[in-house]
Design an enzyme around this catalytic site. Structure first.
Site, short mmCIF file in Angstrom:
data_model
loop_
_atom_site.label_atom_id
_atom_site.label_comp_id
_atom_site.label_asym_id
_atom_site.label_seq_id
_atom_site.Cartn_x
_atom_site.Cartn_y
_atom_site.Cartn_z
N GLY A 158 -26.47 20.87 -43.15
CA GLY A 158 -26.43 20.31 -44.50
C GLY A 158 -25.04 20.30 -45.10
O GLY A 158 -24.89 20.28 -46.33
N GLY A 168 -22.73 17.17 -38.93
CA GLY A 168 -23.27 16.18 -38.01
C GLY A 168 -23.54 14.88 -38.71
O GLY A 168 -22.74 13.94 -38.68
N SER A 169 -24.67 14.81 -39.43
CA SER A 169 -25.07 13.54 -40.04
C SER A 169 -24.05 13.06 -41.07
O SER A 169 -23.78 11.86 -41.17
CB SER A 169 -26.46 13.67 -40.67
N MET A 211 -25.95 30.18 -40.50
CA MET A 211 -26.73 28.94 -40.55
C MET A 211 -27.11 28.66 -42.01
O MET A 211 -27.64 29.53 -42.70
CB MET A 211 -28.00 29.05 -39.70
N ASP A 237 -23.06 25.87 -40.80
CA ASP A 237 -23.67 24.80 -40.00
C ASP A 237 -25.02 24.43 -40.61
O ASP A 237 -25.91 25.27 -40.70
CB ASP A 237 -23.83 25.31 -38.56
N PHE A 293 -32.71 21.10 -36.19
CA PHE A 293 -32.61 19.66 -36.46
C PHE A 293 -31.39 19.34 -37.32
O PHE A 293 -31.03 20.14 -38.20
CB PHE A 293 -33.87 19.16 -37.19
N GLY A 294 -30.81 18.18 -37.07
CA GLY A 294 -29.75 17.69 -37.93
C GLY A 294 -30.37 17.03 -39.16
O GLY A 294 -31.58 16.80 -39.22
N GLY A 295 -29.55 16.76 -40.14
CA GLY A 295 -29.98 15.97 -41.30
C GLY A 295 -30.81 16.71 -42.33
O GLY A 295 -31.42 16.08 -43.19
N MET A 350 -28.84 27.67 -29.14
CA MET A 350 -30.09 28.01 -29.82
C MET A 350 -31.13 28.18 -28.73
O MET A 350 -32.05 27.37 -28.57
CB MET A 350 -30.47 26.90 -30.81
N MET A 353 -30.45 23.38 -27.48
CA MET A 353 -31.76 23.83 -27.97
C MET A 353 -32.74 23.85 -26.81
O MET A 353 -32.79 22.88 -26.03
CB MET A 353 -32.28 22.87 -29.04
N ASP A 356 -24.66 21.43 -29.70
CA ASP A 356 -25.88 22.18 -30.01
C ASP A 356 -26.83 22.19 -28.81
O ASP A 356 -27.32 21.14 -28.40
CB ASP A 356 -26.61 21.52 -31.18
N HIS A 411 -22.97 25.89 -29.50
CA HIS A 411 -23.93 26.65 -30.32
C HIS A 411 -25.23 26.75 -29.55
O HIS A 411 -25.98 25.77 -29.44
CB HIS A 411 -24.12 25.89 -31.65
N HIS A 450 -18.75 20.20 -31.87
CA HIS A 450 -19.85 21.18 -31.92
C HIS A 450 -20.99 20.68 -31.04
O HIS A 450 -21.50 19.58 -31.24
CB HIS A 450 -20.28 21.34 -33.38
N SER A 486 -20.58 17.89 -35.19
CA SER A 486 -21.80 18.11 -34.39
C SER A 486 -22.29 16.79 -33.82
O SER A 486 -22.80 15.93 -34.54
CB SER A 486 -22.89 18.75 -35.24
C1 DX5 Z 1 -28.94 22.38 -36.44
C2 DX5 Z 1 -27.66 22.31 -35.68
C3 DX5 Z 1 -26.57 21.63 -36.42
C4 DX5 Z 1 -26.85 20.20 -36.78
C5 DX5 Z 1 -26.20 20.00 -38.12
O1 DX5 Z 1 -29.78 23.31 -35.86
O2 DX5 Z 1 -27.20 23.59 -35.33
O3 DX5 Z 1 -25.31 21.75 -35.76
O4 DX5 Z 1 -26.38 19.24 -35.89
O5 DX5 Z 1 -26.55 18.75 -38.59
P1 DX5 Z 1 -26.28 18.28 -40.07
O6 DX5 Z 1 -24.79 18.42 -40.31
O7 DX5 Z 1 -26.75 16.88 -40.08
O8 DX5 Z 1 -27.07 19.18 -40.97
ZN ZN Z 2 -25.13 23.82 -34.59
#
Ligand code: DX5
Ligand code: ZN
Length: 215
Positions: free
Chosen positions: A177, A197-198, A137, A175, A143-145, A68, A37, A35, A66, A33, A8
């Site tokens: 954490g 992602g993170s 999900m 997807d 949000f990531g992280g 959103m 939004m 994202d 993805h 990936h 991601s």
């Molecule tokens: C969150 C996104 C994810 C996000 C995951 O809404 O859909 O794809 O980037 O980030 P991590 O892997 O850091 O949780």
């Molecule tokens: Zn995603």
């Protein structure tokens, strides 16, 4: 089961998106990936069509988009024509899920449907024969992280057992954490496509981290 890793790029250094994508490819990620939004379906705004077009020019990895966004059917054509290989929309954001799936297929793309952590798995049942991917999900989207929500493991098990009982082999993606520990737990529950992602982009050794996501 062989796991697929989808990087991601939300957590990548976006000033250097091309080199970040190359880094992920070199580390062994099969999917990128992407994202999207809209600030309405989720409380965040990321990037969209022009960025996807540019990204598609610099990667041969599978582009795993993805969405959103509210009322996703409005934008399927544009994302399909901008380089997406897989387009995943949210059940909660669409008024007619079958119409969204058909729209994605009409452009020759793979269709995924996703649910937030609070949405029951039963919503997938009418669409199981039409979907190419199921995204569970494992955090609230936006949000990531964030930290993995452990209750979602039961949802993975539930959809996996429904699929198995019907003899349908649609891959399950997770997807949010995802790290070496939660990837193993998700895989044990039945998931095979790991979005991270993170965990990947903050890693000092991405190749090793990708290998750990498959372990
Ligand atoms: C969150 C996104 C994810 C996000 C995951 O809404 O859909 O794809 O980037 O980030 P991590 O892997 O850091 O949780
Ligand atoms: Zn995603």
């Amino acid at each position: 089961m062989n796991r697929i890793v989808s990087a991601s790029i939300l957590s990548a250094d976006l000033c250097n998106i091309e080199s970040e994508i190359k880094r992920a490819e070199k580390a062994g990620c099969e999917y990128i990936h992407f994202d999207v939004m809209d600030g309405v379906f989720v409380n965040n705004i990321s990037y969209g069509i022009p960025v996807l077009k540019s990204v598609s020019k610099v990667t041969s990895a599978v582009l795993d988009v993805h969405l959103m966004i509210t009322d996703p059917i409005r934008y399927i054509k544009q994302f399909a024509e901008s380089g997406a290989d897989i387009i995943t929309f949210h059940y909660e954001a669409a008024s007619d899920c079958k119409a969204v799936i058909d729209a994605i297929h009409s452009f020759g793309k793979k269709a995924g449907m996703s649910v937030k952590p609070g949405t029951p798995i039963s919503v997938f049942e009418p669409y199981l024969d039409n979907l190419d991917m199921i995204l569970i999900m494992t955090v609230e989207p936006g949000f990531g992280g964030q930290g993995f929500i452990y209750e979602t493991l039961d949802k993975i098990r539930e959809i996996k057992s429904i699929l198995d009982s019907k003899g349908i082999s649609v891959p399950i993606q997770v997807d949010g954490g995802i790290n070496d520990v939660t990837a193993a737990q998700s895989a044990e529950a039945g998931a095979e496509i790991m979005v991270a992602g993170s965990y990947l982009f903050n890693s000092p050794d991405m190749e090793r981290s990708v290998a750990l996501l498959r372990k």
